[in-house]
Design a protein around this motif. Structure first.
Motif, PDB file in Angstrom:
ATOM      1  N   ARG A   1      12.187  -6.227  -4.854  1.00 11.43           N
ATOM      2  CA  ARG A   1      11.024  -6.782  -4.147  1.00 11.43           C
ATOM      3  C   ARG A   1       9.757  -6.450  -4.923  1.00 11.43           C
ATOM      4  O   ARG A   1       9.610  -5.328  -5.422  1.00 11.43           O
ATOM      5  CB  ARG A   1      10.935  -6.181  -2.732  1.00 11.43           C
ATOM      6  CG  ARG A   1       9.769  -6.727  -1.931  1.00 11.43           C
ATOM      7  CD  ARG A   1       9.794  -6.188  -0.512  1.00 11.43           C
ATOM      8  NE  ARG A   1       9.340  -4.812  -0.442  1.00 11.43           N
ATOM      9  CZ  ARG A   1       8.656  -4.286   0.578  1.00 11.43           C
ATOM     10  NH1 ARG A   1       8.360  -5.042   1.629  1.00 11.43           N
ATOM     11  NH2 ARG A   1       8.292  -3.029   0.576  1.00 11.43           N
ATOM     12  N   TYR A   2       8.869  -7.440  -5.011  1.00 11.08           N
ATOM     13  CA  TYR A   2       7.589  -7.220  -5.689  1.00 11.08           C
ATOM     14  C   TYR A   2       6.458  -7.598  -4.750  1.00 11.08           C
ATOM     15  O   TYR A   2       6.516  -8.630  -4.070  1.00 11.08           O
ATOM     16  CB  TYR A   2       7.520  -8.061  -6.968  1.00 11.08           C
ATOM     17  CG  TYR A   2       6.182  -7.945  -7.647  1.00 11.08           C
ATOM     18  CD1 TYR A   2       5.826  -6.783  -8.335  1.00 11.08           C
ATOM     19  CD2 TYR A   2       5.257  -8.982  -7.567  1.00 11.08           C
ATOM     20  CE1 TYR A   2       4.578  -6.661  -8.922  1.00 11.08           C
ATOM     21  CE2 TYR A   2       4.008  -8.867  -8.166  1.00 11.08           C
ATOM     22  CZ  TYR A   2       3.675  -7.705  -8.840  1.00 11.08           C
ATOM     23  OH  TYR A   2       2.440  -7.581  -9.404  1.00 11.08           O
ATOM     24  N   PHE A   3       5.423  -6.768  -4.727  1.00 12.81           N
ATOM     25  CA  PHE A   3       4.297  -6.952  -3.793  1.00 12.81           C
ATOM     26  C   PHE A   3       2.989  -6.870  -4.554  1.00 12.81           C
ATOM     27  O   PHE A   3       2.824  -6.038  -5.460  1.00 12.81           O
ATOM     28  CB  PHE A   3       4.366  -5.831  -2.743  1.00 12.81           C
ATOM     29  CG  PHE A   3       3.125  -5.691  -1.904  1.00 12.81           C
ATOM     30  CD1 PHE A   3       3.017  -6.359  -0.684  1.00 12.81           C
ATOM     31  CD2 PHE A   3       2.061  -4.897  -2.316  1.00 12.81           C
ATOM     32  CE1 PHE A   3       1.871  -6.223   0.102  1.00 12.81           C
ATOM     33  CE2 PHE A   3       0.919  -4.760  -1.539  1.00 12.81           C
ATOM     34  CZ  PHE A   3       0.829  -5.426  -0.324  1.00 12.81           C
ATOM     35  N   THR A   4       2.037  -7.714  -4.183  1.00 12.37           N
ATOM     36  CA  THR A   4       0.692  -7.598  -4.750  1.00 12.37           C
ATOM     37  C   THR A   4      -0.320  -7.993  -3.683  1.00 12.37           C
ATOM     38  O   THR A   4      -0.006  -8.810  -2.807  1.00 12.37           O
ATOM     39  CB  THR A   4       0.546  -8.482  -6.017  1.00 12.37           C
ATOM     40  OG1 THR A   4      -0.738  -8.242  -6.610  1.00 12.37           O
ATOM     41  CG2 THR A   4       0.690  -9.951  -5.695  1.00 12.37           C
TER      42      THR A   4
ATOM     43  N   TYR B   1      11.086   3.139  -4.740  1.00 14.17           N
ATOM     44  CA  TYR B   1       9.837   2.414  -4.458  1.00 14.17           C
ATOM     45  C   TYR B   1       8.722   3.008  -5.303  1.00 14.17           C
ATOM     46  O   TYR B   1       8.655   4.227  -5.491  1.00 14.17           O
ATOM     47  CB  TYR B   1       9.492   2.564  -2.975  1.00 14.17           C
ATOM     48  CG  TYR B   1       8.135   1.980  -2.605  1.00 14.17           C
ATOM     49  CD1 TYR B   1       8.017   0.641  -2.280  1.00 14.17           C
ATOM     50  CD2 TYR B   1       6.996   2.776  -2.589  1.00 14.17           C
ATOM     51  CE1 TYR B   1       6.773   0.102  -1.954  1.00 14.17           C
ATOM     52  CE2 TYR B   1       5.756   2.238  -2.273  1.00 14.17           C
ATOM     53  CZ  TYR B   1       5.660   0.893  -1.946  1.00 14.17           C
ATOM     54  OH  TYR B   1       4.436   0.362  -1.628  1.00 14.17           O
TER      55      TYR B   1
ATOM     56  N   LEU C   1      -2.388   4.269   0.214  1.00 13.29           N
ATOM     57  CA  LEU C   1      -3.098   3.397  -0.734  1.00 13.29           C
ATOM     58  C   LEU C   1      -3.222   4.049  -2.104  1.00 13.29           C
ATOM     59  O   LEU C   1      -3.915   3.546  -2.976  1.00 13.29           O
ATOM     60  CB  LEU C   1      -4.494   3.056  -0.206  1.00 13.29           C
ATOM     61  CG  LEU C   1      -4.583   2.367   1.152  1.00 13.29           C
ATOM     62  CD1 LEU C   1      -6.017   1.942   1.446  1.00 13.29           C
ATOM     63  CD2 LEU C   1      -3.670   1.145   1.215  1.00 13.29           C
TER      64      LEU C   1
ATOM     65  N   GLN D   1       4.274   2.268  -6.315  1.00 13.41           N
ATOM     66  CA  GLN D   1       3.093   1.420  -6.161  1.00 13.41           C
ATOM     67  C   GLN D   1       1.910   2.012  -6.914  1.00 13.41           C
ATOM     68  O   GLN D   1       1.847   3.218  -7.182  1.00 13.41           O
ATOM     69  CB  GLN D   1       2.733   1.262  -4.677  1.00 13.41           C
ATOM     70  CG  GLN D   1       2.136   2.501  -4.022  1.00 13.41           C
ATOM     71  CD  GLN D   1       1.566   2.219  -2.638  1.00 13.41           C
ATOM     72  OE1 GLN D   1       2.287   1.752  -1.758  1.00 13.41           O
ATOM     73  NE2 GLN D   1       0.278   2.497  -2.452  1.00 13.41           N
TER      74      GLN D   1
ATOM     75  N   ILE E   1      -3.355  -3.361  -5.048  1.00 11.16           N
ATOM     76  CA  ILE E   1      -2.076  -2.634  -5.014  1.00 11.16           C
ATOM     77  C   ILE E   1      -0.973  -3.524  -5.575  1.00 11.16           C
ATOM     78  O   ILE E   1      -0.829  -4.678  -5.166  1.00 11.16           O
ATOM     79  CB  ILE E   1      -1.711  -2.209  -3.569  1.00 11.16           C
ATOM     80  CG1 ILE E   1      -2.768  -1.259  -3.011  1.00 11.16           C
ATOM     81  CG2 ILE E   1      -0.335  -1.562  -3.526  1.00 11.16           C
ATOM     82  CD1 ILE E   1      -2.556  -0.909  -1.546  1.00 11.16           C
TER      83      ILE E   1
ATOM     84  N   ASN F   1      10.099  -2.410  -5.258  1.00  8.18           N
ATOM     85  CA  ASN F   1      11.200  -1.524  -4.906  1.00  8.18           C
ATOM     86  C   ASN F   1      12.535  -2.182  -5.212  1.00  8.18           C
ATOM     87  O   ASN F   1      12.662  -3.411  -5.212  1.00  8.18           O
ATOM     88  CB  ASN F   1      11.130  -1.040  -3.454  1.00  8.18           C
ATOM     89  CG  ASN F   1      11.208  -2.132  -2.435  1.00  8.18           C
ATOM     90  OD1 ASN F   1      10.225  -2.818  -2.176  1.00  8.18           O
ATOM     91  ND2 ASN F   1      12.385  -2.312  -1.843  1.00  8.18           N
TER      92      ASN F   1
ATOM     93  N   THR G   1       4.374 -11.185  -1.146  1.00 12.65           N
ATOM     94  CA  THR G   1       5.571 -10.402  -1.462  1.00 12.65           C
ATOM     95  C   THR G   1       6.718 -11.357  -1.740  1.00 12.65           C
ATOM     96  O   THR G   1       6.855 -12.376  -1.050  1.00 12.65           O
ATOM     97  CB  THR G   1       5.972  -9.506  -0.272  1.00 12.65           C
ATOM     98  OG1 THR G   1       4.821  -8.875   0.241  1.00 12.65           O
ATOM     99  CG2 THR G   1       6.988  -8.465  -0.673  1.00 12.65           C
TER     100      THR G   1
ATOM    101  N   PHE H   1       1.936   6.263  -5.945  1.00 15.58           N
ATOM    102  CA  PHE H   1       3.038   7.174  -5.629  1.00 15.58           C
ATOM    103  C   PHE H   1       4.378   6.469  -5.770  1.00 15.58           C
ATOM    104  O   PHE H   1       4.451   5.256  -5.971  1.00 15.58           O
ATOM    105  CB  PHE H   1       2.892   7.757  -4.210  1.00 15.58           C
ATOM    106  CG  PHE H   1       3.179   6.805  -3.086  1.00 15.58           C
ATOM    107  CD1 PHE H   1       2.191   5.974  -2.588  1.00 15.58           C
ATOM    108  CD2 PHE H   1       4.446   6.741  -2.498  1.00 15.58           C
ATOM    109  CE1 PHE H   1       2.443   5.105  -1.529  1.00 15.58           C
ATOM    110  CE2 PHE H   1       4.708   5.882  -1.445  1.00 15.58           C
ATOM    111  CZ  PHE H   1       3.699   5.061  -0.962  1.00 15.58           C
TER     112      PHE H   1
ATOM    113  N   ALA I   1       3.167  -3.218  -6.057  1.00 14.85           N
ATOM    114  CA  ALA I   1       4.282  -2.352  -5.674  1.00 14.85           C
ATOM    115  C   ALA I   1       5.598  -3.070  -5.934  1.00 14.85           C
ATOM    116  O   ALA I   1       5.655  -4.299  -5.980  1.00 14.85           O
ATOM    117  CB  ALA I   1       4.182  -1.982  -4.193  1.00 14.85           C
TER     118      ALA I   1
END
Lengths: 380, 75
Positions: free
Chosen positions: A245-248, A280, A307, A282, A253, A257, A225, A310, A255
């Motif tokens: 913020r970026y998440f992988t 947010y 998971l 994902q 997934i 926000n 993240t 949404f 995501a």
């Protein structure tokens, strides 16, 4: 644990790893009551934090946190009809921060317990101020060990090991602005699914058109993240902050926000107002499905809506009243605070299995949540 | 993952451009506004930690929360 994913890390990571080098945190105490209501779930409880410096170089904090959960969520309804369960989780955290010149070394310990899940986490962090106190670099590491149990099966006992690596840089940009970036990698290994949650698959012989089987997750998960944020002091006394913020992760997934917040003290009065917005979104894990074609359709099975694909919107308001602007006895100042968040969750591939319409033909699920925080803070 | 690398590189480039060989351009006596509590990313740690917990229990993403951290060199 039931169907509410436990997370004992938020408080611990928040305390010792804050990038506030060269100044120990202020001595303060907070008593907070939190309440969450949404999607058939109600969670309420206290959080009490006491932080005190010990001499000029040490600061210690203790935190007690509790969740009292009453749940009749859509997951519970699909599996067991309209039954409701209650659960209680207690969490204790302890941190020590040591200041030496421009460096702060932090140690933390967190312990979380509920009837079917325990979690212990230790953390270490070092924060260094540099370039004439313009830049603060924080590196931290935390290690967690969880035990997963099942209330309906006394001999069920599985474990999870977790490692958390974090690097944070905070930069003074001007006399009015600060920017920061945080990178965090988390690795999990062990029993990562929920022992109660079920997935569904097509079975025309059943009245609802589907049957259930236990979910099955991979035994490892690695995630990265990155968050970038900035805060700006406006020409009058107020601040505007923004963040992305970026998440992988290794489950597929992705995501992100974005947040925008505005803080406005009301002139020379005791009142301060906050307003914020957060968006947010994902994508789903690769092995997630709302409805599998057959039983044991693939190696890994998941129907956890966290998971799925949404998005959520959060609208937040806060008000704070300073009731001790002049020192009184040992207290320097105090404030009474109330925050309210309204969150709307909309799912793209998670259907309301309790509604009619045939298996897979039910309406997509969505719900809203109301989140309250009422707390008193005193500084001494 | 490429997005993470890109954001990291952009920020590091900004940091290097701003810090290398240049004296601090915001003097300690110019940091009164930065030291104001309203300039904290996380003004109330207990409240912020609870908010993070609310999101992390309901979202797939985790870690590196936007509201964590701070640091203005304001001692």
């Amino acid at each position: 644990m039931q169907l509410n994913r436990p997370l004992g890390l938020a408080l611990l990571l928040a305390l010792p790893l804050i990038n506030q080098a060269a100044v120990l945190p202020e001595d303060r105490a907070d008593i907070l009551i939190h309440a969450y209501e949404g999607g058939g779930v109600e969670v309420i409880g206290p959080s009490i934090l006491i932080r005190k410096s010990l001499g000029n170089s040490l600061s210690a904090s203790v935190n007690y946190y509790e969740d009292s959960i009453t749940s009749a969520s859509i997951d519970v309804e699909m599996i067991s009809g309209a039954s409701t369960y209650t659960e209680n989780r207690k969490e204790h955290s302890f941190t020590v921060d040591y200041l030496h010149n421009s460096t702060i070394i932090s140690l933390g310990y967190n312990d979380s317990k509920e009837s079917d899940y325990t979690s212990k986490t230790t953390s270490f962090g070092i924060s260094q101020e540099m370039f004439g106190a313009m830049t603060t670099v924080t590196i931290s590491y935390a290690q967690g060990a969880d035990v997963v149990m099942k209330n309906t099966k006394p001999d069920f006992k599985e474990s999870v090991d977790r490692r958390i690596y974090r690097l944070g840089i905070s930069q003074v940009m001007s006399a009015n602005a600060i920017m920061g970036i945080t990178w965090e990698t988390i690795t999990d290994q062990g029993y990562l699914n929920n022992p109660y949650r079920m997935v569904r698959y097509v079975d025309d012989s059943k009245k609802r058109g589907f049957d259930l089987q236990s979910e099955k997750y991979p035994s490892t998960r690695n995630s990265s993240t990155i968050a970038i944020r900035g805060i700006y002091y406006l020409p009058y006394r107020a601040s505007l902050s923004a963040g992305y913020r970026y998440f992988t992760d290794s489950w597929g997934i992705d995501a992100s926000n974005s947040e925008l917040a505005y803080v406005h003290p009301l002139g020379d009065t005791e009142w301060t107002f906050d307003i914020k917005y957060r968006f947010y979104q994902q994508s789903a894990a690769t092995f997630y499905s709302d409805l599998y074609p057959t039983a044991d359709y693939q190696n890994h099975l998941a129907r956890d809506k966290e998971l799925s694909t949404f998005n959520s919107h959060t609208f937040g308001l806060g008000v704070s009243y300073e009731f001790l602007q002049q020192s009184w006895s040992i207290l320097d100042r105090g404030s009474l605070n109330l925050s309210y968040d309204y969150i709307v969750f909309s799912y793209d591939d998670f259907h309301d299995a309790t509604a009619g319409g045939g298996a897979g033909g039910e309406p997509l699920y969505e719900f809203s949540a109301n989140v309250f925080r009422l707390f008193v803070s005193v500084w001494y | 993952m490429d997005k993470i690398k890109l954001i990291s590189l952009l920020f590091l480039a900004l940091l290097l451009l701003s810090s290398c060989g240049i004296k601090p351009w915001v003097k300690p006596y110019e940091r009164a506004k930065l030291a104001d509590p309203i300039m904290s990313f996380s003004r109330d740690p207990v409240s912020s930690a609870y908010s993070r917990h609310v999101y992390e229990a309901r979202e797939g993403a985790r870690g590196a929360d936007i509201s964590a951290g701070g640091g203005c060199g304001c001692n």
